[in-house]
Every structure is written in C-alpha cells, then in structure tokens.
Design a protein around this motif. Structure first.
Motif, PDB file in Angstrom:
ATOM      1  N   LYS A   2       0.834  -1.202   0.000  1.00 14.49           N
ATOM      2  CA  LYS A   2       0.000   0.000   0.000  1.00 14.49           C
ATOM      3  C   LYS A   2       0.871   1.255   0.000  1.00 14.49           C
ATOM      4  O   LYS A   2       1.795   1.389   0.786  1.00 14.49           O
ATOM      5  N   GLN A   3       0.573   2.160  -0.913  1.00 15.25           N
ATOM      6  CA  GLN A   3       1.347   3.406  -1.028  1.00 15.25           C
ATOM      7  C   GLN A   3       0.963   4.359   0.102  1.00 15.25           C
ATOM      8  O   GLN A   3      -0.227   4.588   0.346  1.00 15.25           O
ATOM      9  N   SER A   5       0.833   8.081   1.795  1.00 11.48           N
ATOM     10  CA  SER A   5       0.737   9.444   1.256  1.00 11.48           C
ATOM     11  C   SER A   5       1.924  10.307   1.658  1.00 11.48           C
ATOM     12  O   SER A   5       2.394  11.132   0.882  1.00 11.48           O
ATOM     13  N   SER A   7       5.141   9.513   2.149  1.00 11.81           N
ATOM     14  CA  SER A   7       6.327   9.264   1.324  1.00 11.81           C
ATOM     15  C   SER A   7       6.104   9.743  -0.103  1.00 11.81           C
ATOM     16  O   SER A   7       7.013  10.281  -0.744  1.00 11.81           O
ATOM     17  N   ARG A   8       4.857   9.540  -0.613  1.00  9.92           N
ATOM     18  CA  ARG A   8       4.573   9.983  -1.979  1.00  9.92           C
ATOM     19  C   ARG A   8       4.655  11.506  -2.094  1.00  9.92           C
ATOM     20  O   ARG A   8       5.232  12.043  -3.054  1.00  9.92           O
ATOM     21  N   LYS A   9       4.101  12.212  -1.100  1.00 13.20           N
ATOM     22  CA  LYS A   9       4.158  13.677  -1.131  1.00 13.20           C
ATOM     23  C   LYS A   9       5.608  14.174  -1.007  1.00 13.20           C
ATOM     24  O   LYS A   9       6.017  15.108  -1.699  1.00 13.20           O
ATOM     25  N   LEU A  11       8.371  12.540  -1.844  1.00 15.25           N
ATOM     26  CA  LEU A  11       9.081  12.234  -3.084  1.00 15.25           C
ATOM     27  C   LEU A  11       8.688  13.200  -4.195  1.00 15.25           C
ATOM     28  O   LEU A  11       9.533  13.690  -4.947  1.00 15.25           O
ATOM     29  N   THR A  12       7.375  13.505  -4.261  1.00 11.34           N
ATOM     30  CA  THR A  12       6.893  14.421  -5.308  1.00 11.34           C
ATOM     31  C   THR A  12       7.494  15.815  -5.139  1.00 11.34           C
ATOM     32  O   THR A  12       7.942  16.448  -6.105  1.00 11.34           O
ATOM     33  N   TRP A 181      13.622   7.116  -5.388  1.00 12.71           N
ATOM     34  CA  TRP A 181      12.451   6.225  -5.205  1.00 12.71           C
ATOM     35  C   TRP A 181      12.853   4.972  -4.459  1.00 12.71           C
ATOM     36  O   TRP A 181      12.170   4.533  -3.533  1.00 12.71           O
ATOM     37  N   ARG A 185      11.693   4.008  -0.719  1.00 14.29           N
ATOM     38  CA  ARG A 185      10.994   2.723  -0.527  1.00 14.29           C
ATOM     39  C   ARG A 185      11.663   1.909   0.580  1.00 14.29           C
ATOM     40  O   ARG A 185      10.993   1.287   1.409  1.00 14.29           O
ATOM     41  N   SER A 189       9.044   4.068   3.087  1.00  6.52           N
ATOM     42  CA  SER A 189       7.748   3.470   2.720  1.00  6.52           C
ATOM     43  C   SER A 189       7.580   2.077   3.317  1.00  6.52           C
ATOM     44  O   SER A 189       6.568   1.770   3.950  1.00  6.52           O
ATOM     45  N   TYR A 193       5.051   0.903   6.233  1.00 10.62           N
ATOM     46  CA  TYR A 193       4.018  -0.113   5.939  1.00 10.62           C
ATOM     47  C   TYR A 193       4.073  -1.221   6.987  1.00 10.62           C
ATOM     48  O   TYR A 193       3.036  -1.648   7.507  1.00 10.62           O
TER      49      TYR A 193
END
Length: 583
Positions: A2-3, A5, A7-9, A11-12, A181, A185, A189, A193
């Motif tokens: 499951k991604q 949010s 870590s995604r934010k 990284l973005t 990335w 991860r 991430s 998780y």
C-alpha cells in the motif's frame, strides 16, 4: 504494498524542486551557449572582413564591379554568412547577395559599426566595415561592406551541444528519480508499511504479542517510535496487572462489606431502642429549654436598650472628635501665624535702627539748611560757613543713603519670606539664595546668640514648589535647634547640606545640640508633643514640618539622634511639586 501518502508527497516535492532547478539551469546554459556561439560568429565575421577587405577595396577603387561581385559571392559561400551588402563611397548599393536580405519588406538601418535589421523572421544581425584605400599615403574610404548572419546559423551550430545537454539533464533526472524512489521505498515506505501492519494487529487481550519489531539495523526516528510504542504496551501490561489486583481487593472488600452490613443492622436495631428512650428525655429537656428561651428573650431586650445607649454615646464622641480636629487645625494655623508674627517683630526691630539713624541725620541736615538760610538772609554767609555746610550735608546724605539702603535690603529679604509663609502659592525659587534669605530673616532671633549656621548647596539649584512650605520647614528646624537643642550651649553649630539627586533634592540637617532619647525620638513628629510645655511650648513645630514635607511637598522625612550628639534630619523632596500633590 500500500502506497503511503507521506512518502509519496515527500518524493513528489523533492523531484518537483529538482526538475524545476534542472529546467532553470538548462535554460541558463542554452541561453549562454547561444550568446557564446553568436560571439564566435561575430569574431569570424571580423576575421573574414580583414581577410577580404584588401581585395574588395582594390576592386571598388578600380571600378571593377564584376571582380567585387565575385569576391562577395566567395564570402557568401562561407557557412557563417547569410548575406552581403556592398556599397560605394556614396552609400549606393553595388551588390546585395543572399536570399535572406533580398526580401522587399526587410528594413535595414545602418548605425555606426553595427547593422539594425527589423521585420525579419530569421533573426538577422550583421556588422558594417569601411573599405579604406591608401592613395599617395592618404587613406580614402571607397565604400563599405556589410556581413550579415542569422539566428538559424547559431542554432545549427549549437544543435548537437543542445541535444547532449538535454540528454544529460533527462538522464540525470531519471537516474536521481530512480535512486530517490528506491531509497524512499527502503528507508521510509516499507518500514512505515510494516509499522502500520503490526499496529493494526494490536489485540488488547494479548498485549505481550502486540509489540512491534521493524528489524532495522540502524537507529532512526522509526526506531524511536518503535521503542515508544513498545514502552506504551509495557505500561498497559503493568496497568492490567494492577487492575486485576485491585479487582481482587474489591471482591474481598465487598465480602467484608456484607458482614459489616449485617452487624450494622443489628446495631441499628439496638440504637433504635436507645433512641426511643432518648426521645422521651428530649421532650422533658424541650420544656426546660422553652423556659430558658423566655428568660433569654428578656435578656436580649435589655441588651438592645444598652446598645441604643451606646450608639447615642458614640455619636456624642464623634461630634467631640470633630470639634477636637477643628481645634487642632486652628492651633496649627495659630502656630504658623505666631511664627510669622515673630518674624514681623524681628523685621520691625531691625528696620527701626537704620530708619532712626536716617531720621536723625535728616533732622540735623534740616537744622544746617535753616542755619545756612539765616546766614544768607543776614548777609553774613562766608565761604567758611558754606564749606562747613557742604561737608555736613555730604556726610548726612551719605549716612541717610547707606542706612536707607540697609533698611531696603532688610525689607526686600524679609518681605518675600513673610509673603511665602502666609501664602501657599507655587512659584520658582533658586534654593541656595532662598535658604540664605530665610537665615537672614531669622537674624533678629539669631544675633543675640553665638550660634553658627553653615549651608552647603549647589549654585543655580532651581525648584518649583510652594515656597512658604520651604520657609516654614527651615524656620521650624532652626528655631527648634536654637530653643531646644542649644539649651545651655553658647556656641552651637548647624550644618545644612543640600544635594541635587536629579528629579529630587536631599536635605541633611544636623546640629551639635544635646540630642534626644529614643523615647522622645519616637514621638518627635506627634502633634502637641513637647518637652517645654511648662515654658510655653506648643508641640506643633515638628508636626507642622512633618505635614509640610509629606503632604504639601510630597516628600519624605526621618530623624535620628543620640543624647549628647545632636539631632539629624534627612529630608527628600521633588524638585517640581505637582499641583494635584499640593492640592
């Protein structure tokens, strides 16, 4: 997996900032490369001009148009030249070569050594070079040549470097994206998780198995979170054990409570029987209390009558107190007026002496004038008589003048002091001069003694205050020292030291009199307290001084003394007395 949010934010945002910086740096490099290449082309144009200017100049000088055109065509074949314009000495075009400059709507302006080309989609630019021919050692301009290049030539030259630059930027960006990335991860991430999955397996019934284990080699923030969570589980286990122990104790307490309830019921039955007997006794006591209440009511009525009599007596005492306060105020004013009266009496005595001398001298002068007039009428006036009259007249006039001036000085120095003591008006005074005037006004009382007064005060020390209060304070202090402190002392000394503290003034008053005991010092500022009552003392001098310092001048005053070592006053007052404080 499951991604998450966060870590995604993160990284973005990191990649967005990097891509933005890469685009800006790449754009700066492209523009820099463009202008560097354009500079190189300009250098090439200058080099070509130097190479072919000699042959072009000779061809134009010899009017060989065909040869000049041929040379121009050779220049046009150069890769950095888009067009050539060849003109004679009059500015007439000899040859215009190149497809880019043959357009009819092309607007070419010559400006010094550069050429401005407007309305061209190719981005043309060029430079004009004069053609100089030396004839008989004298330079002659036979025309000029304009070499024109374009933006397309610059772009063609930087195409490959631009491609490599763009490829490099894209390659670095993709490589950095992959590295970030993978790192996110691995370090964020996946551990987050795992932490989420283990927290979701939390079971309140199996706390020891609900602990989390991230299996990380390095110690970081997630390890701290793991330790904190496991610590919370340990505390929950301890709380459950304590709760279980408390539960068992509660069961035991309930059992004991049941036994106590049974015993309590038995005790209540026994107490009820006793209570019945007590109620009977209370009925009898009630009757006795009613009799006592009647007696108490009569006592209350008697007390009320006594209280009414006390209230009447209290009002009478309040009226007497008001009359006493009024009498005290009148005594204080009487003391002030008595002091003022003594001042006036001393003034009259001191002024009478110079005025009496002046009257005597005036009477003598009048007799001499009559004698001179008689000699004049009898015609017996001689130079000797006139000389004697002039000598006597000069002596009398000088005597009258000096004594009248002395009287005037006395009146002037005493007048303001007397006016100030009778007035409460605020005015500006120079303290050093004013204190000496106060001492001068006390000369009638002091000249009969051998006491010495020393004053230490800065010059030009200005104050704005009720001057009468200052006069009354120093008058009371000095006269108290003379009357009380210097009793049986022929040569006393008073030292007055005045210091400027900025917004305040400090006055140290010290005499070397006989001093007072601690008992007398404790009552020194009380009204009507005096050690000379049998000799007419009122006991208001120091009390008036205290009120003038504290209330009128809004200052402070304290006193210290020992028997045989004199009396010392310390007074602190503001330089400027506020109107509301004085009021």
């Amino acid at each position: 997996m499951k991604q998450l949010s966060i870590s995604r934010k993160l990284l973005t945002k990191v990649l967005t900032i990097y891509i933005l910086l890469t685009v800006i740096v790449t754009a700066v490099q492209v523009v820099s490369e463009y202008y560097i290449t354009k500079s190189h082309i300009e250098d090439e144009l200058k080099t070509l001009q130097k190479t072919f200017s000699g042959s072009l100049t000779r061809a134009i000088w010899e009017l060989n148009v065909q040869q000049s055109v041929t040379i121009a065509q050779g220049l046009l074949a150069m890769p950095s030249i888009e067009g050539i314009i060849l003109r004679d000495e009059n500015g007439q075009v000899i040859s215009k070569l190149g497809d880019a400059i043959t357009l009819e709507d092309l607007d070419i302006n010559y400006d010094k050594d550069s050429v401005l080309i407007n309305k061209n989609p190719q981005g043309l630019f060029g430079y004009i070079y004069p053609l100089i021919f030396e004839f008989s050692g004298r330079p002659i301009q036979v025309g000029d040549v304009t070499l024109i290049s374009s933006r397309d030539i610059i772009i063609e030259r930087i195409k490959i470097p631009l491609f490599l630059l763009m490829f490099k930027a894209v390659f670095i960006t993709l490589s950095l994206f992959l590295i970030i990335w993978v790192t996110f991860r691995k370090l964020l991430s996946r551990p987050l998780y795992e932490l989420t999955e283990q927290i979701e397996d939390f079971d309140i019934e199996r706390l020891s198995k609900s602990k989390i284990n991230l299996q990380q080699a390095e110690h970081n923030e997630l390890s701290v979170l793991e330790d904190a969570y496991n610590g919370l589980i340990d505390r929950l286990i301890e709380y459950n054990e304590e709760l279980e122990t408390a539960h068992n104790r509660l069961i035991e307490a309930n059992s004991k409570l049941d036994d106590q309830n049974l015993m309590l019921e038995q005790e209540v039955a026994r107490k009820t029987a006793n209570l019945s007997r007590v109620m009977l006794d209370l009925e009898e006591q009630k009757k006795e209390l009613e009799g006592s209440r009647n007696e108490l009511r009569q006592g209350i009525e008697t007390r009320k009558r006594a209280e009414q009599a006390l209230l009447t007596k209290q009002k009478e005492l309040e009226a007497s107190l008001n009359e006493l306060k009024s009498a005290q105020g009148q005594l204080v004013e009487s003391e002030k007026m008595a002091s003022l009266g003594g001042l006036v009496a001393g003034i009259a005595h001191d002024v009478n002496t110079p005025i009496g001398v002046s009257v005597t001298a005036s009477s003598y002068l009048t007799e001499q004038v009559k004698l001179l007039n008689r000699h004049f009428e009898d015609k017996t006036l001689t130079p000797k008589h006139l000389q004697k009259f002039l000598n006597d007249a000069n002596e009398s006039i000088a005597l009258i003048t000096s004594n009248l001036k002395r009287a005037s000085d006395l009146v002037a120095s005493f007048k303001q002091i007397a006016v100030d003591q009778a007035s409460e008006a605020i005015r500006d005074i120079e303290l050093n001069y004013y204190v000496h005037d106060i001492i001068k006004s006390l000369n009638p009382q002091l000249k009969k003694t051998q006491h010495q007064i020393n004053v230490s005060c800065p010059d030009k020390l200005d104050m704005r205050c009720p001057a009468g209060a200052i006069s009354q304070i120093f008058t009371n202090l000095i006269m108290n020292s003379v009357i009380h402190g210097f009793e049986r002392i022929k040569q006393g000394r008073i030292d007055i030291k005045i210091e400027d503290l900025g917004d305040e003034i400090k006055i140290d008053y010290q005499d070397n009199g006989k001093g007072v005991t601690q008992e007398v010092l404790n009552k020194l500022f009380d009204p009507f307290f005096t050690t000379k009552r049998e000799k007419g003392g009122s006991g208001l001098g120091t009390h008036i001084t205290y009120n003038l310092v504290r209330q009128t001048l809004n200052g402070t005053i304290s006193a210290s003394s020992e028997l045989g070592k004199g009396l010392h006053y310390t007074i602190t007052i503001p330089k400027v007395t506020e109107m509301q404080a004085f009021a």
